[in-house]
Design an enzyme around this catalytic site. Structure first.
Site, PDB file in Angstrom:
ATOM      1  N   GLY A 161       0.821  -1.198   0.000  1.00 22.45           N
ATOM      2  CA  GLY A 161       0.000   0.000   0.000  1.00 22.45           C
ATOM      3  C   GLY A 161       0.856   1.249   0.000  1.00 22.45           C
ATOM      4  O   GLY A 161       2.088   1.182  -0.020  1.00 22.45           O
ATOM      5  N   ASP A 175      -9.879   9.985  14.811  1.00 21.96           N
ATOM      6  CA  ASP A 175     -10.154   9.481  13.455  1.00 21.96           C
ATOM      7  C   ASP A 175     -10.483   7.986  13.495  1.00 21.96           C
ATOM      8  O   ASP A 175      -9.983   7.209  12.693  1.00 21.96           O
ATOM      9  CB  ASP A 175      -8.949   9.741  12.543  1.00 21.96           C
ATOM     10  CG  ASP A 175      -9.308   9.557  11.061  1.00 21.96           C
ATOM     11  OD1 ASP A 175     -10.508   9.538  10.738  1.00 21.96           O
ATOM     12  OD2 ASP A 175      -8.387   9.420  10.242  1.00 21.96           O
ATOM     13  N   GLU A 231       0.856   8.168   3.744  1.00 28.85           N
ATOM     14  CA  GLU A 231       0.945   9.594   3.471  1.00 28.85           C
ATOM     15  C   GLU A 231       2.382  10.022   3.190  1.00 28.85           C
ATOM     16  O   GLU A 231       2.629  10.919   2.397  1.00 28.85           O
ATOM     17  CB  GLU A 231       0.394  10.378   4.663  1.00 28.85           C
ATOM     18  CG  GLU A 231       0.394  11.871   4.437  1.00 28.85           C
ATOM     19  CD  GLU A 231      -0.303  12.604   5.565  1.00 28.85           C
ATOM     20  OE1 GLU A 231      -0.267  13.840   5.539  1.00 28.85           O
ATOM     21  OE2 GLU A 231      -0.861  11.955   6.443  1.00 28.85           O
ATOM     22  N   GLU A 264       5.775   4.409   1.132  1.00 25.99           N
ATOM     23  CA  GLU A 264       5.152   3.113   0.884  1.00 25.99           C
ATOM     24  C   GLU A 264       4.967   2.316   2.167  1.00 25.99           C
ATOM     25  O   GLU A 264       5.688   2.505   3.157  1.00 25.99           O
ATOM     26  CB  GLU A 264       6.026   2.302  -0.088  1.00 25.99           C
ATOM     27  CG  GLU A 264       6.090   2.888  -1.480  1.00 25.99           C
ATOM     28  CD  GLU A 264       7.018   2.100  -2.390  1.00 25.99           C
ATOM     29  OE1 GLU A 264       6.751   2.077  -3.602  1.00 25.99           O
ATOM     30  OE2 GLU A 264       8.010   1.525  -1.892  1.00 25.99           O
TER      31      GLU A 264
END
Length: 754
Positions: free
Chosen positions: A399, A517, A402, A405
């Site tokens: 994946g 979050d 931010e 990798e």
């Protein structure tokens, strides 16, 4: 056969006729007037039989009447599923397809502990507890507790009835293989006293019977007998300590508990020991000492206050000098900084005194914000272990984060076996701020130690690329995993996932950490369906998050998961995390549906403010939906705490029948969405067009034949209607009902113009 009445009788002789039963029939009593046919699965080959023999593989209990059919043992139970919670396992199954013709079916659970290397298994032993019981179970679920941590178990669920013990054949059972997670250690059971003086007591003890991992330290709590509100805590890495500064000739109560990576175990039972009495002469000689000590102490404190006032501008540039000086005298073992306090760590032993709960227990850790450190590198190295880059093998990219990798790989530490890990890398060309923000997540994560919080293995900062290394979660993010496995889990399994998330959030709340979050995309799930809260630190930087939106007060937050007070006033607390947890519950029970579907963020803000709440997902137990609504109370003080949520979910897991009551389909639409104009009248021109749009065109003819020829009529369809129409596939039912729900939600746009 003729029987004559004796001659002495005055009445007329009576001739009684007795019939001889032919093969296939029997007479249980000679007084029976007629023969009876052998009951099912039995036979007789002789005349005048008083009972019938059972066919092969069929049996009869001694207490069964001869007129009862012969029966056989039941087949194996079906579709057994497990839910692992640390060192407890909940099993649930479906009754056997064949009960053997009997109603006295019960269940027996066999537990085996298996070695993953040799493949050999042995009986679990008496330390495992079964709730409600191991044998004679009438219901189709059971919970096993007090299992060992990180251990492979095989549970065999066998159905038995009244003739099972007569069956010479192989047992019929269904087996379930599970691996337990880490867990807190069992209580210390044995404590021995060592050297005792008039002012000290030495103790030693054995490691807990079930350490469930490596013991990191012990916590010893002691107090003078009958003075429990004023006690002392000693922390030690050894299995022995000396408690000094005690009163002569006094009784003291000791309790000990151990801590592993999973947290503290329970305290031991109370152990009482008494110091040696002091002699009369020594007592009179020292009678003045307490007065002297008190006088000196008061003088030192007054001196510290005076010095503090003179230097009051030197503490953190906030004028806290006198208070710091006073604290330094009162609690010399503490090093005080601006914004937080951190106990000075002795490598072997730490002691702190408590009186009436005025100082927080050291066993309950408090989160320390890394941003309070002037040097971010100091925070990283204080809370995260440095790993040599040569110990890490990167295998593949899984994946993008931010700052770079995200990869999977393996970690080989000295003296340990190689194991899989996830690796976040910092991209080339980073700025110093990006490096600080990137490592900020490790500084936060490294403070957490809980089975439902993603575990930090360490960081690589002394070479490039800079890396954060965590445990590897095979199934990835929870929202993606649920979408891939739509409808594949039982309610108990889903509740088990929710319980794990709530347990992790309780731990964070207890530490004083607010996540901000919490969402299914930020929950990771492993191969055992254990959910772990993740995404720390980076969740504060939401500039690139597609779910984040700017608020009127500035900054970006994930609107669909955020409590109203956090959106309006940026008031983030554990109560706002509880609101987000309610949204996560909805995501889990709807298998990864997007909250509020395609409503815009502004629509969501307005609708929630006016009282709209997400409707219940399909087939959602009423108890779970009510908990969601409790989490979405507008008054944050009315929302449940995370410990209450964990307790409630535990009760539901222990009583699966409480999950059988589903939310009424007719009440799934919120009160804001009813009694308005027909749904979708302008969205689709026909029923066929609508079904084609959601790729359910195969049902067009069925809908039309049953009178659903307009979108107004379709808007009233319920789940029961779909089943009656022959839409039996769960996935198709969900797709149709969710499409109808989305169309109903679109009414909000017309009702609450922005």
């Amino acid at each position: 056969e003729r029987v004559l009445v004796p001659r002495g009788w005055k009445k007329k002789p009576v001739v009684l006729l007795f019939t001889v039963c032919r093969p296939g029939f029997f007479k249980a009593s000679p007084h029976s007037p007629s023969c009876s046919k052998c009951p099912p699965h039995s036979y007789t080959l002789d005349e005048a039989s008083t009972s019938c023999l059972c066919e092969e593989h069929y049996f009869r209990r001694e207490s069964d009447p001869p007129t009862m059919a012969c029966t056989r043992p039941p087949s194996a139970p079906r579709s057994a599923i497990s839910n692992v919670n640390e060192t407890s396992v909940f099993l649930e199954w479906i009754p056997p397809a064949d009960t053997g013709g009997r109603k006295d079916v019960s269940y027996y659970i066999a537990c085996k502990k298996c070695n993953s290397h040799s493949g050999l298994c042995e009986a679990c032993g008496g330390h495992v507890r079964y709730l409600p019981q191991q044998t004679g179970l009438k219901n189709t679920s059971v919970m096993m507790v007090d299992l060992l941590a990180h251990t492979n178990y095989t549970f065999e669920i066998e159905a038995v009835n009244g003739v099972s013990d007569q069956n010479p054949g192989a047992r019929q059972f269904v087996s379930v293989n599970v691996t337990t997670n880490q867990a807190a250690p069992s209580p210390v059971s044995s404590v021995k006293k060592g050297k005792i003086t008039k002012n000290s007591i030495s103790l030693s003890w054995q490691e807990p019977d079930r350490p469930n991992g490596i013991i990191l330290e012990y916590e010893i709590k002691y107090f003078e007998k009958d003075q429990e509100t004023s006690y002392t805590i000693i922390k030690s890495k050894e299995t022995m300590i000396t408690a000094d500064g005690l009163k002569p000739g006094s009784a003291y109560v000791f309790q000990i508990r151990a801590r592993t990576a999973a947290g503290y175990g329970g305290f031991s039972r109370r152990f009482e020991f008494e110091t040696s009495p002091v002699s009369v002469a020594a007592s009179s000689d020292q009678s003045q000492i307490p007065i002297i000590v008190v006088s000196v102490t008061v003088g030192v404190i007054l001196l510290a206050v005076v010095i503090g006032f003179l230097l009051s501008g030197s503490c953190c540039d906030h004028g806290c000098g006198w208070a710091s000086s006073l604290r330094a005298v009162a609690y010399p073992s503490l090093t005080w900084r601006c914004g937080y306090s951190k106990a000075k760590q002795d490598p072997e032993e730490e002691k702190m005194h408590f009186h009436n709960g005025h100082i927080k227990l050291p066993g309950v850790r408090t989160y320390i914000d890394p941003h309070t450190y002037e040097d971010p590198n100091q925070a990283v190295h204080e809370f995260a272990k440095e790993i040599e880059a040569s110990c890490i093998t990167i295998e593949r990219v899984i994946g993008a984060g931010e700052f770079g990798e995200v990869c999977s790989g393996r970690l080989k530490l000295q003296g340990k076996r190689e194991f899989p890990v996830a690796i976040k890398t910092l991209k080339v060309g980073y700025t110093e701020k990006q490096r600080r923000d990137f490592l900020g997540e490790a500084s936060i994560m490294g403070q957490f130690d809980h089975p439902n919080i993603i575990h930090l293995e360490g960081v690589v900062t002394k070479s490039k690329p800079v890396m954060i290394v965590t445990e590897y979660m095979e199934n990835g993010s929870l929202d993606t995993f649920l979408k891939k496995n739509d409808g594949q889990f039982t309610v108990i399994q889903l509740v088990g996932m929710l319980r794990g998330i709530a347990s992790g959030m309780k731990y964070l709340s207890d530490m004083g950490y607010v996540h901000r979050d919490l969402a299914a995309r930020n929950i990771l799930i492993n191969s055992n369906l254990v959910c772990k809260v993740s995404d720390f630190g980076l969740s504060r930087v939401l500039e690139d998050d597609p779910e984040a939106a700017y608020t009127t007060r500035g900054g970006k937050i994930p609107i669909r998961w955020t409590a109203p007070e956090a959106i309006a006033f940026r008031k983030f607390t554990s109560a706002s995390d509880v609101w987000s947890y309610g949204i996560v519950m909805w995501e889990v029970m709807s298998y990864g549906e997007r909250p509020y579907w395609e409503m815009t963020n502004q629509d969501v803000i307005k609708a929630v403010e006016e009282g709209y709440r997400l409707p219940s997902p399909m087939d959602c137990p009423a108890a779970l939906y009510q908990l969601m609504l409790d989490c979405w109370q507008k008054d944050r003080n009315s929302r449940p705490k995370f410990d209450e949520i964990v307790s409630m979910l535990d009760k539901l897991i222990r009583n699966p029948s409480s999950l059988k009551t589903l939310v009424n389909a007719s009440s799934r639409v919120s009160n804001l969405l009813v009694e308005h104009s027909p749904v979708g009248s302008g969205a689709y021109r026909s029923v066929g067009e609508w079904l084609e749009a959601i790729k359910m065109g195969r049902y067009t003819e069925i809908f039309m034949e049953n009178g659903y020829s307009s979108m107004d009529a379709v808007a009233q369809v319920t789940l029961e209607d779909l089943r009656r129409l022959g839409v039996t596939l769960v996935g198709h039912q969900k797709k149709i009902m969710n499409s109808l729900q989305e169309m109903k939600v679109q009414l909000v746009n017309g009702m609450v113009p922005l």
